[in-house]
Write a protein that holds these residues in place. Structure first.
Motif, short mmCIF file in Angstrom:
data_model
loop_
_atom_site.label_atom_id
_atom_site.label_comp_id
_atom_site.label_asym_id
_atom_site.label_seq_id
_atom_site.Cartn_x
_atom_site.Cartn_y
_atom_site.Cartn_z
N MET D 1 -4.11 -56.22 -66.53
CA MET D 1 -4.96 -56.01 -65.24
C MET D 1 -3.96 -55.49 -64.51
N GLU D 2 -4.25 -54.68 -63.37
CA GLU D 2 -3.13 -54.47 -62.37
C GLU D 2 -3.38 -55.34 -60.82
N VAL D 3 -2.12 -55.61 -59.99
CA VAL D 3 -2.47 -56.18 -58.88
C VAL D 3 -2.87 -55.20 -57.81
N THR D 4 -3.60 -55.14 -57.45
CA THR D 4 -4.08 -54.42 -56.08
C THR D 4 -4.09 -55.25 -54.88
N GLU D 5 -3.88 -54.40 -53.86
CA GLU D 5 -3.95 -55.42 -52.65
C GLU D 5 -4.25 -56.29 -52.35
N THR D 6 -5.82 -55.49 -52.78
CA THR D 6 -7.17 -56.68 -52.27
C THR D 6 -7.00 -58.46 -52.49
N TRP D 7 -6.12 -57.97 -53.94
CA TRP D 7 -5.44 -59.02 -54.03
C TRP D 7 -5.19 -59.89 -53.47
N TYR D 8 -3.71 -59.72 -52.90
CA TYR D 8 -3.20 -59.68 -51.84
C TYR D 8 -4.63 -60.17 -50.24
N LEU D 9 -5.50 -59.45 -50.10
CA LEU D 9 -5.55 -59.41 -49.07
C LEU D 9 -6.92 -60.60 -48.83
N VAL D 10 -7.72 -60.87 -50.38
CA VAL D 10 -8.76 -61.72 -50.58
C VAL D 10 -8.38 -63.54 -50.84
N LEU D 11 -6.46 -63.58 -51.63
CA LEU D 11 -5.76 -65.07 -50.69
C LEU D 11 -5.15 -64.69 -49.90
N SER D 12 -4.64 -63.33 -48.88
CA SER D 12 -4.51 -63.97 -48.35
C SER D 12 -5.66 -64.83 -47.22
N ALA D 13 -6.80 -64.08 -47.04
CA ALA D 13 -7.68 -64.55 -46.61
C ALA D 13 -8.73 -66.17 -46.43
N VAL D 14 -8.58 -66.14 -48.13
CA VAL D 14 -8.66 -67.75 -48.50
C VAL D 14 -7.27 -68.33 -47.53
N LEU D 15 -6.35 -68.68 -47.87
CA LEU D 15 -5.28 -68.96 -46.83
C LEU D 15 -5.71 -69.10 -45.04
N PHE D 16 -5.58 -68.04 -45.29
CA PHE D 16 -6.31 -68.35 -43.54
C PHE D 16 -7.26 -69.17 -42.98
N SER D 17 -8.05 -69.86 -43.58
CA SER D 17 -9.21 -69.96 -43.50
C SER D 17 -9.03 -71.73 -44.29
N ILE D 18 -7.69 -71.99 -45.24
CA ILE D 18 -7.56 -72.80 -44.85
C ILE D 18 -7.17 -73.77 -44.12
N GLY D 19 -5.88 -72.47 -43.46
CA GLY D 19 -5.50 -73.16 -42.46
C GLY D 19 -6.71 -73.26 -41.00
N LEU D 20 -7.51 -72.72 -40.96
CA LEU D 20 -8.24 -72.96 -39.66
C LEU D 20 -8.94 -73.76 -40.11
N ILE D 21 -9.46 -74.24 -41.10
CA ILE D 21 -10.04 -75.22 -41.03
C ILE D 21 -9.30 -76.48 -41.51
N GLY D 22 -7.99 -77.02 -41.26
CA GLY D 22 -6.88 -77.69 -41.57
C GLY D 22 -6.95 -78.06 -39.81
N LEU D 23 -6.64 -77.28 -39.14
CA LEU D 23 -6.36 -76.85 -37.98
C LEU D 23 -7.70 -77.85 -37.14
N LEU D 24 -8.20 -77.33 -37.19
CA LEU D 24 -10.35 -77.37 -36.78
C LEU D 24 -10.42 -79.00 -36.88
N VAL D 25 -9.92 -79.33 -38.32
CA VAL D 25 -10.56 -80.64 -38.81
C VAL D 25 -10.01 -82.08 -38.53
N ARG D 26 -8.63 -81.44 -38.80
CA ARG D 26 -6.75 -82.81 -38.48
C ARG D 26 -6.47 -83.57 -37.25
N ARG D 27 -6.69 -84.23 -37.06
CA ARG D 27 -6.17 -85.05 -35.85
C ARG D 27 -4.72 -85.24 -35.39
N ASN D 28 -3.88 -84.95 -36.99
CA ASN D 28 -2.55 -85.20 -36.87
C ASN D 28 -1.84 -84.05 -36.37
N PRO D 29 -1.02 -84.45 -35.00
CA PRO D 29 -0.37 -82.62 -34.51
C PRO D 29 0.47 -82.00 -35.58
N LEU D 30 1.76 -83.19 -35.95
CA LEU D 30 2.19 -83.27 -37.29
C LEU D 30 1.52 -82.05 -38.29
#
Lengths: 181, 228, 196, 101, 426, 213, 440
Positions: D1-30
């Motif tokens: 199994m070869e790790v292609t760029e797409t793997w990274y990009l999907v991971l990046s997208a997921v991570l970004f979305s999680i961060g986005l959700i957190g930003l929208l949902v959480r209220r503690n500034p930290l």
């Protein structure tokens, strides 16, 4: 010290008399020790006068419980009470100490607090309160200082027992040979 | 360089050697040494005997009375004429010291009129049990050679049973200089009558002269090495 | 207080002796005897002597004991050095409770052992009424060498493993329930340290 | 199994979305700041992935700049939070509305 | 670049070799730590006219072992107020970075001129005497030392009581401020050796130095200042006296490990001393030529490297113990002042000076990167002068600023200044 | 094979860490999860031969930024669990989650749909750089040297700009926190003015910390 | 008894109020004194961080904290690491000694008081003995006076060495701690030679001293005095000259003259503010008139001054001891007053009268005439006072000790205000309280 010599020494020198007279309270002096006997009601005024007269520091505040004893060296015209608060002052200029003995009755063990005049009396008064149960009016934080806060009684009162327990020994109940024989 | 001053000072200590006496509670073999004991040390007490084997204690309870900690318990009893324990009329029938109370002030030693109770130089003992700490007369009494009993929880070394009466001899003159150096006590079993302890010396004048010469010596040596 | 696991139940002391645990226990006892860190618990005069014992003339470090732990969690031996007042007693007990098993107590000096000359309202007449005591050092204060003797006594006991076994049996410190007798003929039982 | 760029990009997208959700949902500034950091990291992942894909060092340079900017952002942001929280220990992001005129 | 045995493919033997080296390094580290604890207690004792541990084993050598076994068999507790997960995690967080750093230290090898450049042959494979020669080894050290603070911080926080919390706040502040000085002083070394690999750094220092007597160690070449900064910042990183605020017993009882007992505490204990050994090893590697040193025959060359390395290591271990014996503890804010107002500017400017010299000096082609004058000496002097003037300017600015700040502070405090004045009148 | 397993493990760490950040009530735990996530990212960087970046990632993110977070949390004592039940805006949470999931879906869709999918997906999304733009990675020289050449060569202006940015951020942070009179108890307010400097000093730390990177 | 009752000329209320405001204004930091009951404080301290807006937290330091010199407990109100308000809580070593003293005879008395200030036990014995002697009205022989003076000065050295050690320990100078113990040990060994005990000697007693100095004491003392100066120089290098040390102490715990006076501080604390007040000089007792020494006075009132004062007082004490060795008179070392002194042992065997006398003294003690007195001496910590009331029996009716540490403790909150926790430790250390004397 016999009674005669004591009386002889009690004659204050002329300077001492002037010194002590100005506070307007009964006084006595024996040897180097000067004592004044202010009344409880006049105590704070006297203390202010002392401060203004150059007694720099309140060294010590303590009390004695004369439960049923005669007060030593108490002027005859001062009514003896159960408690006596004793405060000691010192003056740098005169290089002398001055002691004030104030009678505090058992029925109302209250006296004005020196705290505002001599702030250094803070803990000393707390100790007296703790040990004798004498209240100092105007003290900012009159609470027990040495004993736990929930302690009952005032240990240095004469009607408070020392509270000792018997010492352990092994053969203290053994019969002596004579009684045994 | 104030910052670095501490380094040579501490390093110097390395070469000064150690101060430590390797005392190990009697379990260290040969290297296990105690610090030297002064004569007057207030150690654990002993009850003395006369040279004829009689006990010195007459059961007068002075020691018990004077003890600030009330740690001595004495009860006297009448000597039986056939088999007297002590030379006097009475003897100490029960004699106990509670070492969990004793503060080693040695007022008892000073009080004892017959020098029956004196102190040894032993101060290395400890108990695992409260019972052990209450010494009975048996344990306190010296043996027939005048040596104190050595109990299992005590750490005795050779020669430590000597000088069992240092404090008694030191206080014997009662503060009176003219009594310094006068033997005021009876002999001890095994040691006989000891030389009195010399404080300011028997001959006051001689001692004064000796003292002055000593001081002038000290002064001269002091000038050589000024302090401060 | 935290969750205290009882060593007697959870620890290996509770195991049956067999050919594995016996040498192991020996080793552990050896290490405990040589590394019994004291808690810093100075109270009065004796504390000064205790510190002097740490000084260069006596040197507690020889026994691996110079590591005075300020935190009771890491200490093995509590040296109760000095008189324990009524006000201090609960604090002392709390610190003892905060120490982890196995733990030992040396009662240093007569004030701690029995109140000494202060037989009065203010002083606890014997710290063994509060905590189980393993070794008593007499003297007021005990000299450094007396303390060292007490410490070596304790070490011997630790190495024998006697203390733990004994404590398990009696539930108390130094096998102590002394009937207190006095000259006046009254007698009273003084409860001396039981483990709660 | 070869790790292609797409793997990274999907991971990046997921991570970004999680961060986005957190930003929208959480209220503690930290915690919200932490979410921003997550999103920045997601971007970093994709930068490095592209750098690998195109065999071009520029992607890595970009990550370096992101790191620096993130540091600057945290500095300023946290000092704001410190100021805010000094007045109110239990501050949430909603309390920032006091800054409104 | 990199360890030679990894240059072509990886087979089972390589894996075994790597594992073997890791185990070996770990053992060496553990033994070193054990001896270090004993060494510290013994040396401090001697510096104070004492004997030190002498009962556990000959000369008390097994003292650490006794401590360890005792701690291992002690009751363990997790306070009820504690955050259980983090509380249990923290000791490992401080232990693991301590070990990981050790992997990049070259322990032995023949670096003498004409030697094998640190290569040894094990099981027929040519390799370095270090667990891993990471191309960015020094960065790994920095990364690990910055991670090590997590253990301390989280331990303090997770304990759920106040003294530990204070300890961890102190730890984090200390870590943030000292990391910078540490990194900057490292940069000077990197500038000189031109590589981040520890092996390469050692090789650079292996050559003959000035006059053939003075070794070519970075500590001399870089002009001592980076080393001193590194030493101070490193001591602060280690929380060793005189910078041991994080666990200052007299102030905050035990700091972060107040609530820890038994084996978890011993892990902290271990990590602390492991860090001491590791940092000393790093210092030896970076500034004192690591295992480099002359080989005198008799023994294989790499053994000499081992001997050199450990002799140098012991000097530093002694130094750390000596610190403890000779210096009182600083106050927390004084440490901060020292870090920010002295160490960081100093190492920054020193880096600048070194960079200036480096730029001005001609490379092997006789051309320097920046050239103002054709004469290389004058050229160097130009840049040195420029760097020095920057240094002077910066120092001046800093002094003015800090004096200003001090005046402000005194003014705002008011009271103390008045007190001092009034005292002076008398 | 090795690559894939490393990728999967570190991706799992990253995702779990990220979820930990947004799901944990306690800020300290959130910060811990954040470190885990960053660590995973660093491993991914190693996987892509960006050694320097991976360690810088650990040093900067793990060693400085998160430590700073923790420092602030502990300093302010705000490590109390946040009540996640309270919602200031009704439905905000659902909207947020929806937005996030939607965003993810769109990007992934773009990734897989725009090109033939699989290997060329990324390239299809961004286009191939022209030859003269590209700075080809040379496998023989260390990545640090190449990075340095790039940073101080083509991007030197940007580099200087970030330096400026950091300076401004530092100054800004100091100015923000300095001279903030804390609400001290009224009784001591008159006599305590000097204690605010402690925290201000510490906040300035981090900014300068980055200068050396 | 002469008694005068002049006309009252009491100050009016205005005067009182003026005095009040003036006096309290001398204490600008009096708000730093935490007035909170211990129970309440314990409740507050149990909460992790207060929810109040002022962001302060209560912290409990002690009574079993390593730097609180025994069992002092401090309640600190902290803002971060800055101490806002504080309150020393004492009583954890309350021994009831004043009560115990009422049950002990005057002969046993010294065993009790010596355990108060356990760092300088001889001073306690001295002040008790002086007070009793004052009541009885006996003169003590000159040799006893000089022995007392020498022994107490040696004790002052020991006590200050103890301070050096603990101060070093509190500031993390571990070597200093050990060195301090090391030197103190030498002094203690001399004490042990003279009194048989290392501490709590029961050596100075009403009427004189218990025993004469042992043979060869001059040499021992001279050795001691020769040993100390180089060691003190080492301290100077290790601490006084150490910039870190100075930074830690200078400007920390500043006490103003006005505060020091108002709060009744004595001893090195008072002298550090620049007031030259030493009872040995200003109200001489024993034979301090006849010896030459200087009073060490500070000028800034900070912890460093207090440290330096103590260090130099060691040197001054050494001067005094040296003069004692030189001038030591010969003669009796206890008043030969049958009332207080037991007869020599030789006399017991000789005369029945002496024996009875011996018995009487040790069983009943001696009676002290009715009266009351206060005697103060300069202990290493300040004015140590003893107030005794006698009802004519063999036991004091009331005995009160004015412990300098107890009174000095009051300045702690004032000195700690606005300092860090590390400074608080320095302040505790530089006040140098001995809790035995505080709690008695």
């Amino acid at each position: 010290m016999t009674a005669e010599t004591e009386a002889a020494e009690m004659q204050p020198a002329e300077t001492q008399r002037e010194d002590l007279q100005r506070y307007g309270v009964p006084y006595a002096a024996h040897g180097e020790q000067k004592v004044i006997f202010p009344h409880r009601d006049m105590w704070l005024q006297t203390a202010v006068a002392l401060l203004q007269d150059g007694w720099n520091m309140c060294l010590d505040v303590t009390a004695v419980d004369y439960l049923d004893k005669k007060h030593p060296a108490l002027p005859s015209d001062i009514p003896a009470e159960r408690f006596e608060v004793v405060a000691t002052f010192i003056s740098y200029e005169r290089k002398e100490r001055l002691r004030a003995r104030i009678q505090v009755p058992e029925a109302d063990p209250t006296i004005g607090s020196l705290y505002t005049i001599y702030p250094g009396s803070d803990y000393l008064e707390r100790e007296v309160y703790d040990m004798f149960g004498i209240n100092f009016e105007g003290h900012p934080d009159l609470s027990r200082i040495l004993m736990p806060e929930n302690w009952q009684g005032h240990p240095l009162r004469k009607d408070y027992a020392v509270g000792s327990i018997p010492v352990q020994f092994k053969n203290s109940r053994q019969d002596s040979p004579k009684e045994g024989a | 360089m104030g910052y670095l001053g501490g380094f040579p000072v501490t390093l110097k200590k390395w070469f000064e050697g150690v101060n430590t006496k390797n005392y190990r509670g009697g379990k260290g073999g040969k290297s296990d040494v105690k610090a030297p004991k002064p004569e007057r040390l207030h150690g654990r007490h002993v009850l003395n005997k006369y040279e004829d084997g009689m006990e010195k204690c007459i059961g007068c309870e002075l020691c018990a009375g004077v003890c600030p900690a009330n740690c001595i318990y004495v009860r006297g009893a009448e000597n039986s004429p056939q088999d007297p324990v002590s030379p006097g009329e009475r003897y100490g029938f029960v004699y106990e010291i509670n070492y969990l109370r004793c503060i080693h002030c040695d007022l008892c030693v000073e009080a004892c009129p017959t020098q029956a109770i004196t102190e040894s130089k032993l101060f290395e003992f400890s108990f695992t049990n409260r019972d052990d700490a209450i010494y009975t007369k048996d344990e306190l009494l010296v043996d027939d050679e005048g040596k104190p009993k050595q109990l299992p929880w005590e750490d005795w070394r050779d020669g430590e049973d000597e000088h069992t009466s240092g404090w008694m001899r030191a206080t014997a003159p009662g503060g009176d200089a003219s009594y310094e150096g006068k033997v005021g006590w009876s002999g001890e079993l095994g040691y006989g009558v000891r030389e009195p302890e010399i404080g300011q010396s028997v001959d006051l004048k001689a001692s004064l002269r000796a003292k002055q010469s000593r001081i002038s010596q000290d002064q001269s040596s002091q000038e050589e090495t000024p302090h401060g | 207080m935290g969750v205290v696991h009882n060593v007697a139940e959870d620890g290996f002391e509770g195991l049956q002796h067999n050919f594995v645990t016996a040498p192991l226990e020996k080793l552990v006892n050896w290490s405990r005897a040589r590394s019994s860190w004291p808690a810093t618990f100075g109270l009065a005069c004796c504390a000064i002597e205790m510190m002097a014992t740490g000084g260069s003339h006596y040197d507690l470090a020889r026994f691996g004991m110079e590591v005075f732990r300020a935190s009771p969690r890491q200490a093995d031996v509590m040296i109760v050095a000095g008189r324990v007042s009524q006000k201090m007693a609960p604090v002392l007990r709390q610190i003892y409770d905060q120490m982890m098993e196995p733990k030992w107590v040396i009662s240093m000096g007569v004030c701690a052992s029995s109140g000494g000359m202060f037989n009065n309202y203010a002083i606890v007449q014997g710290v063994d009424q509060i905590v189980p005591v393993d070794v008593y050092a007499p003297g007021c204060p005990p000299g450094p060498e007396t303390l060292l003797h007490a410490i070596t006594t304790l070490h011997t006991q630790i190495e024998n493993g006697e203390l733990l076994r004994r404590r398990e049996e009696t539930g108390a410190g130094a096998n102590i329930t002394v009937e207190q007798l006095d000259g006046q003929g009254q007698s009273q039982m003084v409860e001396l340290g039981s483990r709660t | 199994m070869e790790v292609t760029e797409t793997w990274y990009l999907v991971l990046s997208a997921v991570l970004f979305s999680i961060g986005l959700i957190g930003l929208l949902v959480r209220r503690n500034p930290l915690v919200m700041f932490m979410c921003v950091e997550l999103m920045l990291n997601a971007v970093n992942i994709s930068f490095v992935a592209f750098s690998g894909a195109f065999n071009d060092i520029a992607g890595q340079s970009a990550v370096f700049f992101v790191l620096v900017v993130a540091a600057a952002e945290v500095v300023v942001g946290l000092s704001l939070v410190v100021m805010l929280m000094r007045y109110r220990a239990s501050a949430t992001i909603d309390d920032l509305s006091v800054l409104k005129g | 670049m990199g360890d030679p045995y990894l240059s072509d493919g990886v087979d089972l033997g390589d894996v075994l070799l790597a594992a073997g080296k890791a185990v070996f390094a770990f053992t060496v580290l553990l033994v070193a730590v054990m001896l270090m604890v004993w060494f510290e207690r013994k040396v401090v004792s001697r510096l104070q006219n004492r004997i030190g541990p002498n009962i556990a084993g000959p000369f008390g050598l097994f003292q650490t072992l006794a401590d360890g076994i005792k701690l291992f068999f002690k009751e363990d507790v997790i306070p009820t107020k504690a955050d259980r997960f983090v509380f249990q995690l923290a000791p490992y967080l401080s232990l693991i970075p301590a070990f990981l750093t050790f992997t990049i230290v070259p322990l032995a090898g023949d670096f003498s001129p004409g030697g094998s450049e640190g290569r040894v042959v094990i099981f027929g494979r040519e390799t370095f005497m270090q667990v891993a020669d990471v191309p960015v080894g020094i960065l790994l050290f920095l990364a690990m030392s910055s991670l090590a603070v997590y253990g301390v911080m989280l331990a303090g926080w997770a304990s759920g009581s106040k003294y530990p919390l204070l300890g961890s706040v102190r730890a984090s502040a200390q870590a943030i401020s000292y990391e910078a000085a540490l990194g900057l002083s490292l940069a000077s070394v990197l500038l000189l050796s031109g590589s981040l690999s520890t092996n390469a750094i050692v090789q650079v220092q292996a050559g003959e130095g000035f006059l053939g007597v003075v070794p070519n160690w970075n500590v001399i070449v870089s002009g001592f200042v980076p080393f001193i900064v590194f030493l101070i910042a490193g001591t602060a990183e280690l929380n060793r006296p005189p910078f041991d605020f994080v666990e200052a017993e007299q102030e905050i009882v035990g700091g972060y490990h107040t609530e820890y007992s038994s084996i978890r505490f011993s892990l902290f204990f271990l990590a602390e001393f492991m860090n001491v050994v590791t940092l000393s090893a790093i210092m030896v590697t970076l500034f004192f030529g690591g295992p480099a040193g002359p080989a005198f025959g008799l023994l294989p060359g790499w053994v000499w490297g081992f001997i050199w390395f450990f002799s140098k290591l012991i000097v530093f271990l002694f130094l750390f113990v000596w610190f403890r014996a000779a210096l009182p503890r600083l106050r927390y804010d004084q440490l901060m002042d020292l870090g920010w107002k002295v160490l960081i500017p100093l190492s920054l400017v020193w880096l600048l000076i070194l960079a200036g010299i480096r730029l001005a000096q001609p490379d092997e082609n006789g051309v320097s990167l920046l050239q103002v004058s054709d004469n290389p000496t004058i050229n160097t002097a130009y840049f040195l002068g420029a760097a020095l003037s920057v240094f002077a300017l910066g120092a001046l600015l800093l002094m003015v600023a800090s004096k200003n700040a001090r005046d402000d502070r005194l003014k705002s405090m008011g009271l103390k200044a008045v007190a001092i004045e009034s005292a002076e009148v008398n | 094979m090795v690559d894939a397993s490393v990728f999967i493990v570190s991706a799992a760490i990253i995702i779990l860490g990220a979820l930990g950040v947004i799901l944990s009530k306690n800020p300290v735990r959130a910060a811990l999860s954040l470190v885990a996530s960053f660590f995973g990212v660093a491993v991914l960087f190693v996987l892509q031969e960006a050694h320097f970046l991976s360690l810088v990632q650990v040093v900067v993110y793990g060693g400085a930024i998160v430590v700073l977070f923790l420092f602030v949390i502990m300093l302010l004592g705000v490590d109390k669990a946040e009540n996640l039940r309270i919602e200031p805006l009704v439905g905000q949470r659902y909207a947020g989650v929806l937005a996030g999931v939607g965003f993810c879906a769109i990007i992934c869709a773009g990734l897989f749909l725009s090109g033939p999918g699989g290997e060329d997906g990324a390239v299809a999304l961004t286009g191939t750089p022209t030859q003269e733009q590209a700075r080809i990675i040379d496998a023989t020289t260390p990545d640090i040297n190449q990075l340095a050449t790039d940073l101080f060569g083509r991007n030197v202006l940007a580099f200087e700009a970030t330096a400026l940015l950091l300076t401004i951020a530092t100054v800004g942070a100091v100015v923000l926190v300095k001279n903030q009179k804390k609400p001290v108890p009224a009784s001591v307010a008159a006599h305590s003015a000097a204690d605010s400097e402690n925290s201000s000093e510490n906040t300035e730390l981090d900014a300068e910390n980055e200068v050396d990177e | 008894m002469s008694l005068q009752t002049p006309e009252k000329q009491s100050p009016n209320t205005q005067q009182i109020e003026n005095a009040l405001t003036q006096q309290l204004d001398l204490l600008p930091r009096r708000d730093a004194v935490l007035r909170m009951s211990e129970v309440r404080a314990a409740e507050v301290a149990d909460q992790p961080v207060s929810d109040d807006d002022d962001q302060t937290m209560m912290m409990n330091m002690g009574p079993a904290h390593p730097s609180t010199h025994g069992v002092l407990r401090l309640m600190l109100e902290l803002d971060g690491e800055t101490v806002v308000r504080s309150k020393p809580v004492v009583g954890y070593l309350h021994t009831g000694m004043e009560k115990t003293a009422e049950t002990l005879t005057y002969l046993q008395g010294p065993t009790n008081v010596t355990r108060m200030d356990y760092a300088s036990p001889l001073f306690n014995e001295l002040v008790f003995s002086l007070a009793v002697e004052d009541l009885i009205g006996i003169e003590i022989p000159p040799r006893a006076v000089w022995i007392r003076m020498m022994m107490t000065e040696l004790n002052r050295i020991a006590s200050h060495l103890l301070f050096m050690a603990t101060n070093g320990m509190d500031l993390g100078a571990v070597s200093m701690m050990i060195y301090g113990w090391r030197e103190r040990e030498q002094v203690l060994r001399f004490f042990q030679k003279v009194t048989g005990l290392r501490m709590n000697h029961n050596y100075i007693r009403p009427g004189g001293v218990a025993a004469d100095l042992p043979d060869g004491w001059e040499q021992d003392v001279i050795d001691l005095l020769d040993m100390l100066p180089p060691r003190l120089e080492e301290y100077d290098i290790l601490m006084t000259g150490q910039p870190i040390w100075r930074d830690r102490l200078q400007g920390v715990g500043v006490l103003t003259q006005a505060e020091a006076q108002a709060l009744s501080t004595t001893g090195p604390l008072l002298r550090s503010t620049g007031i030259s007040w030493d009872l040995r000089k200003d109200m001489p007792y024993l034979a301090y008139d006849d010896v030459d020494f200087d009073v060490i006075v500070g000028s800034y009132g900070d912890s460093f001054d207090r440290y330096a004062i103590r260090l130099n007082e060691i040197r001054e004490s050494m001067r005094i001891v040296r003069q004692c060795v030189e001038k030591m008179p010969v003669g009796d070392y206890k008043a030969q007053d049958k009332k207080v002194t037991p007869p020599p042992r030789t006399r017991i065997d000789e005369s029945m009268e002496a024996l009875i006398h011996h018995f009487k003294i040790f069983t009943e003690g001696y009676k002290v005439p009715e009266g009351e007195t206060y005697i103060g001496i300069e202990s290493p910590r300040g004015e140590l006072g003893c107030y005794i009331v006698s009802d004519g029996s063999a036991k004091p009716y009331r005995m009160h000790i004015r412990g300098p540490s107890f009174v000095n403790l009051q300045v702690m909150p004032h000195m700690m205000a606005n300092g860090l926790i590390a400074d608080a430790v320095v302040v505790i250390s530089s006040v140098d309280p001995v809790l035995g004397e505080v709690d008695r």
